[in-house]
Scaffold this motif. Sequence first.
Motif, PDB file in Angstrom:
ATOM      1  N   LEU A   1       0.834  -1.219   0.000  1.00 30.40           N
ATOM      2  CA  LEU A   1       0.000   0.000   0.000  1.00 30.40           C
ATOM      3  C   LEU A   1       0.864   1.264   0.000  1.00 30.40           C
ATOM      4  CD1 LEU A   1      -2.779  -1.105   2.503  1.00 30.40           C
ATOM      5  CD2 LEU A   1      -3.166  -0.381   0.150  1.00 30.40           C
ATOM      6  N   ALA A   2       1.964   1.226   0.795  1.00 26.45           N
ATOM      7  CA  ALA A   2       2.850   2.395   0.847  1.00 26.45           C
ATOM      8  C   ALA A   2       3.421   2.671  -0.546  1.00 26.45           C
ATOM      9  CB  ALA A   2       3.972   2.160   1.849  1.00 26.45           C
ATOM     10  N   ALA A   3       3.863   1.614  -1.234  1.00 22.17           N
ATOM     11  CA  ALA A   3       4.454   1.784  -2.575  1.00 22.17           C
ATOM     12  C   ALA A   3       3.417   2.346  -3.548  1.00 22.17           C
ATOM     13  CB  ALA A   3       5.007   0.451  -3.071  1.00 22.17           C
ATOM     14  N   VAL A   4       2.201   1.781  -3.500  1.00 26.56           N
ATOM     15  CA  VAL A   4       1.142   2.219  -4.430  1.00 26.56           C
ATOM     16  C   VAL A   4       0.758   3.678  -4.160  1.00 26.56           C
ATOM     17  CG1 VAL A   4      -1.301   1.892  -5.039  1.00 26.56           C
ATOM     18  CG2 VAL A   4       0.216  -0.087  -4.852  1.00 26.56           C
ATOM     19  N   PHE A   5       0.578   4.020  -2.876  1.00 26.58           N
ATOM     20  CA  PHE A   5       0.169   5.391  -2.548  1.00 26.58           C
ATOM     21  C   PHE A   5       1.261   6.407  -2.898  1.00 26.58           C
ATOM     22  CE2 PHE A   5      -3.461   3.588  -0.518  1.00 26.58           C
ATOM     23  CZ  PHE A   5      -4.388   4.610  -0.427  1.00 26.58           C
ATOM     24  N   LEU A   6       2.516   6.041  -2.596  1.00 30.71           N
ATOM     25  CA  LEU A   6       3.612   6.971  -2.881  1.00 30.71           C
ATOM     26  C   LEU A   6       3.730   7.216  -4.388  1.00 30.71           C
ATOM     27  CD1 LEU A   6       5.833   8.616  -1.476  1.00 30.71           C
ATOM     28  CD2 LEU A   6       7.387   6.715  -1.843  1.00 30.71           C
ATOM     29  N   LYS A   7       3.640   6.136  -5.151  1.00 30.79           N
ATOM     30  CA  LYS A   7       3.750   6.267  -6.613  1.00 30.79           C
ATOM     31  C   LYS A   7       2.584   7.106  -7.152  1.00 30.79           C
ATOM     32  CE  LYS A   7       5.734   5.356 -10.515  1.00 30.79           C
ATOM     33  NZ  LYS A   7       7.036   5.974 -10.787  1.00 30.79           N
ATOM     34  N   THR A   8       1.388   6.821  -6.604  1.00 27.71           N
ATOM     35  CA  THR A   8       0.208   7.583  -7.061  1.00 27.71           C
ATOM     36  C   THR A   8       0.386   9.074  -6.773  1.00 27.71           C
ATOM     37  OG1 THR A   8      -1.120   5.659  -6.536  1.00 27.71           O
ATOM     38  CG2 THR A   8      -2.333   7.701  -6.903  1.00 27.71           C
ATOM     39  N   SER A   9       0.905   9.375  -5.579  1.00 24.21           N
ATOM     40  CA  SER A   9       1.086  10.796  -5.239  1.00 24.21           C
ATOM     41  C   SER A   9       2.094  11.444  -6.181  1.00 24.21           C
ATOM     42  CB  SER A   9       1.511  10.965  -3.776  1.00 24.21           C
ATOM     43  OG  SER A   9       2.859  10.587  -3.602  1.00 24.21           O
ATOM     44  N   ALA A  10       3.143  10.702  -6.554  1.00 22.12           N
ATOM     45  CA  ALA A  10       4.167  11.248  -7.461  1.00 22.12           C
ATOM     46  C   ALA A  10       3.583  11.492  -8.850  1.00 22.12           C
ATOM     47  CB  ALA A  10       5.359  10.303  -7.545  1.00 22.12           C
ATOM     48  N   LEU A  11       2.796  10.527  -9.333  1.00 23.54           N
ATOM     49  CA  LEU A  11       2.192  10.680 -10.666  1.00 23.54           C
ATOM     50  C   LEU A  11       1.197  11.839 -10.677  1.00 23.54           C
ATOM     51  CD1 LEU A  11       1.588   6.929 -11.639  1.00 23.54           C
ATOM     52  CD2 LEU A  11       3.285   8.486 -12.606  1.00 23.54           C
ATOM     53  N   PHE A  12       0.441  11.936  -9.597  1.00 23.76           N
ATOM     54  CA  PHE A  12      -0.575  12.991  -9.511  1.00 23.76           C
ATOM     55  C   PHE A  12       0.090  14.371  -9.453  1.00 23.76           C
ATOM     56  CE2 PHE A  12      -4.239  15.065  -7.133  1.00 23.76           C
ATOM     57  CZ  PHE A  12      -5.066  15.069  -8.237  1.00 23.76           C
ATOM     58  N   TRP A  13       1.190  14.461  -8.706  1.00 24.64           N
ATOM     59  CA  TRP A  13       1.919  15.724  -8.608  1.00 24.64           C
ATOM     60  C   TRP A  13       2.503  16.116  -9.975  1.00 24.64           C
ATOM     61  CZ3 TRP A  13       2.419  20.120  -6.427  1.00 24.64           C
ATOM     62  CH2 TRP A  13       3.584  20.876  -6.553  1.00 24.64           C
ATOM     63  N   ARG A  14       3.045  15.110 -10.677  1.00 28.27           N
ATOM     64  CA  ARG A  14       3.624  15.377 -11.995  1.00 28.27           C
ATOM     65  C   ARG A  14       2.539  15.886 -12.956  1.00 28.27           C
ATOM     66  NH1 ARG A  14       7.041  10.654 -14.527  1.00 28.27           N
ATOM     67  NH2 ARG A  14       7.703  10.435 -12.380  1.00 28.27           N
ATOM     68  N   LEU A  15       1.371  15.270 -12.873  1.00 29.38           N
ATOM     69  CA  LEU A  15       0.253  15.706 -13.726  1.00 29.38           C
ATOM     70  C   LEU A  15      -0.148  17.148 -13.362  1.00 29.38           C
ATOM     71  CD1 LEU A  15      -2.088  14.882 -15.741  1.00 29.38           C
ATOM     72  CD2 LEU A  15      -3.421  14.344 -13.703  1.00 29.38           C
ATOM     73  N   ALA A  16      -0.174  17.422 -12.050  1.00 36.38           N
ATOM     74  CA  ALA A  16      -0.581  18.762 -11.597  1.00 36.38           C
ATOM     75  C   ALA A  16       0.386  19.830 -12.092  1.00 36.38           C
ATOM     76  CB  ALA A  16      -0.664  18.787 -10.070  1.00 36.38           C
ATOM     77  N   LEU A  17       1.676  19.502 -12.096  1.00 36.28           N
ATOM     78  CA  LEU A  17       2.666  20.494 -12.522  1.00 36.28           C
ATOM     79  C   LEU A  17       2.449  20.939 -13.963  1.00 36.28           C
ATOM     80  CD1 LEU A  17       6.141  19.568 -11.023  1.00 36.28           C
ATOM     81  CD2 LEU A  17       4.596  21.402 -10.388  1.00 36.28           C
ATOM     82  N   LYS A  18       1.882  20.057 -14.768  1.00 32.78           N
ATOM     83  CA  LYS A  18       1.584  20.433 -16.156  1.00 32.78           C
ATOM     84  C   LYS A  18       0.526  21.528 -16.200  1.00 32.78           C
ATOM     85  CE  LYS A  18       2.959  16.220 -18.402  1.00 32.78           C
ATOM     86  NZ  LYS A  18       2.648  15.122 -19.286  1.00 32.78           N
ATOM     87  N   HIS A  19      -0.244  21.629 -15.123  1.00 29.18           N
ATOM     88  CA  HIS A  19      -1.311  22.630 -15.080  1.00 29.18           C
ATOM     89  C   HIS A  19      -0.952  23.818 -14.189  1.00 29.18           C
ATOM     90  CE1 HIS A  19      -4.186  20.012 -17.188  1.00 29.18           C
ATOM     91  NE2 HIS A  19      -3.459  19.070 -16.650  1.00 29.18           N
ATOM     92  N   TYR A  20       0.277  23.796 -13.652  1.00 24.54           N
ATOM     93  CA  TYR A  20       0.712  24.889 -12.770  1.00 24.54           C
ATOM     94  C   TYR A  20       0.749  26.183 -13.578  1.00 24.54           C
ATOM     95  CZ  TYR A  20       3.815  27.652  -9.743  1.00 24.54           C
ATOM     96  OH  TYR A  20       4.366  28.643  -8.959  1.00 24.54           O
ATOM     97  N   GLN A  21       0.096  27.208 -13.055  1.00 21.15           N
ATOM     98  CA  GLN A  21       0.025  28.457 -13.813  1.00 21.15           C
ATOM     99  C   GLN A  21       0.906  29.540 -13.221  1.00 21.15           C
ATOM    100  OE1 GLN A  21      -3.759  29.853 -14.971  1.00 21.15           O
ATOM    101  NE2 GLN A  21      -4.091  28.067 -16.214  1.00 21.15           N
ATOM    102  N   SER A  22       1.514  29.264 -12.082  1.00 19.65           N
ATOM    103  CA  SER A  22       2.301  30.275 -11.389  1.00 19.65           C
ATOM    104  C   SER A  22       1.404  31.489 -11.116  1.00 19.65           C
ATOM    105  CB  SER A  22       3.524  30.646 -12.209  1.00 19.65           C
ATOM    106  OG  SER A  22       4.292  31.590 -11.547  1.00 19.65           O
TER     107      SER A  22
END
Lengths: 327, 268
Positions: free
Chosen positions: B244-265
């Motif tokens: 679960l730790a591995a799955v959640f950590l990876k999910t958070s990393a992928l989600f953050w990476r996706l969010a950065l594409k939408h970062y508008q500063s």
Amino acid sequence: MSVIRVRNLKKYYRVYQKEPGLLGSMKSLLRRKYQPVKAVDNISFSIGRGELVGFIGPNGAGKTTTLKCLSGLLFPNEGTVEVLGFTPWDRKPEFQKQFSLVMGQKNQLWWDLPPIETFILNREIYEVPQKQYEQTLNELVKILEVEEVLKIQTRKLSLGQRMKCELIAALIHSPKVLFLDEPTIGLDVVMQKRVRDFIKLYNRRFKSAIILTSHNMDDVKELCQRVLIIDRGRLVFDGRLSEIISKYADHKIVSVVFSQEIDPKKLAKIGQVKSYHFPEATLSIKRETAPLAAAELLQHFPIADLTLEEEKIEDIIRELFTGKDYA
Amino acid sequence: MEVNNFRKHLKIYWQLIKFAAIRDMTYRLNFFLEWLVEFGYVLTGLISLRIIFVNISEVAGWNFHQMLILIGLGTVFSETILGLFFIFNLRKLPEKITRGELDLILTKPLNSQFVVSMWRPYFTFIPSLIPGLILIYLGFTGGGYGFDPWLFLPFLTIFLSGLVIAYSVGMIITTLSVWLINATPLPELAEHLLFLAERPHSIFKGPFRIFFILVLPIAFMVSFPTQTLMGDFIWWWVPAALALAAVFLKTSALFWRLALKHYQSASS
């Protein structure tokens, strides 16, 4: 060889519009109106190694948005950007180690710690070898004359001292590309000059490509041979600063000193009177008729002295932005 | 390459911990007040618990001393999560996004998720662990429980995995603020959800129980580690916690990476 290549870059936003007042705010909770904004609209340019380029434009023109795309902070809607061979928004550490972004209105120094601690942290972050770090630090500290403030808490430094230390923090890894966003904002004239001298020296010494945005025309005039002018997201000029005069200055400035009082109404028939306070007057006259107007002034007015000058670069640019005539 | 990168981040984190310590100790009064508040908080919690147990003998199968251990470990868990990730990092993320303060740190050659969630540890959290440890001690001695040293490793694995899961959940929820500008309640929402972990998981019944084991696995954060400490250990908790730790950590990393594409500063 280009170190920065921008092709057809577009960055569009959606901003929400709110009607004024409490009622407007309540309405916007339920239904929002959005307006598209073309922050950067299809711009292209290249910058070579060692070039120091001024990037100017009115507020909201798209300068900072472009710099943020070039730094990898923003993903564009369209277009390609290559900085040192990298696509910035891939955010590869190999790329991030080779550039630096300095924003005059934002700081990276740790507020409660002396600047030297931030420099040490940046040495770790950018993996600068100890010997190179010491050499670069000593050099920068010497040029910027900040030996005495390195161990004083950042919050106790003056704005000028802080800006100098911000520059050191940004340059400790000797970046090949430097983005300077309003580096002299808020500084007094003496400090502005020092920062400008430093930027000039750094550019010569390290051959870094530098893009400088500033509303202070002294920065641009003193530092940049080439300027990019951006307005409403579009690049409207890319060339040498001197070319702006030949391309856009359609008027010349005639400054006159009279030996006797004259009738200002008569003066207005020669050209547009910008100011008249006896004994001095300034007129703006169309470039092609300027010699004729000067001759007429000498012939019909009691002139003690007369000079014919180009319009100030600031005035030409200001007129460019307000007149919006880029043809 | 990955190992070198990890080592670099560890080195920088050590530097950041030192910075945080220097900074926190600069404001001495705040430093000592923080201790005082934490002790007061635990003491009032203890008094409330005592009052409850005057009338009842157990809560969802947990007696008073077991509850002391659970609350003690819960304190260690929440102080660690708050101190390392929330107080100066995730809690500030929506504000930093709104003000464009992420710009300069996002240009650094570092993992951006590390930067936004761990840049400023709250050093004062370390002494705040002491009241939690005291409660665990009181629970063990008062209840007469023995500790099996062989269970220390499973306990540590489950507890650390629980911390990773909690961090990841906090990160995922707070990451939404990249889209929802000025979403200051998001970190608070994450904290409230995670603090459910301080309650015994057996109070949740039926679908809630499944939800809090698999979907939002708070049972792995405090309840299962506490039971493991007390010798009530089920073997599958260890692989499940790690997975679960591995799955959640990876999910958070992928989600953050996706969010950065939408970062508008923010505008300058």
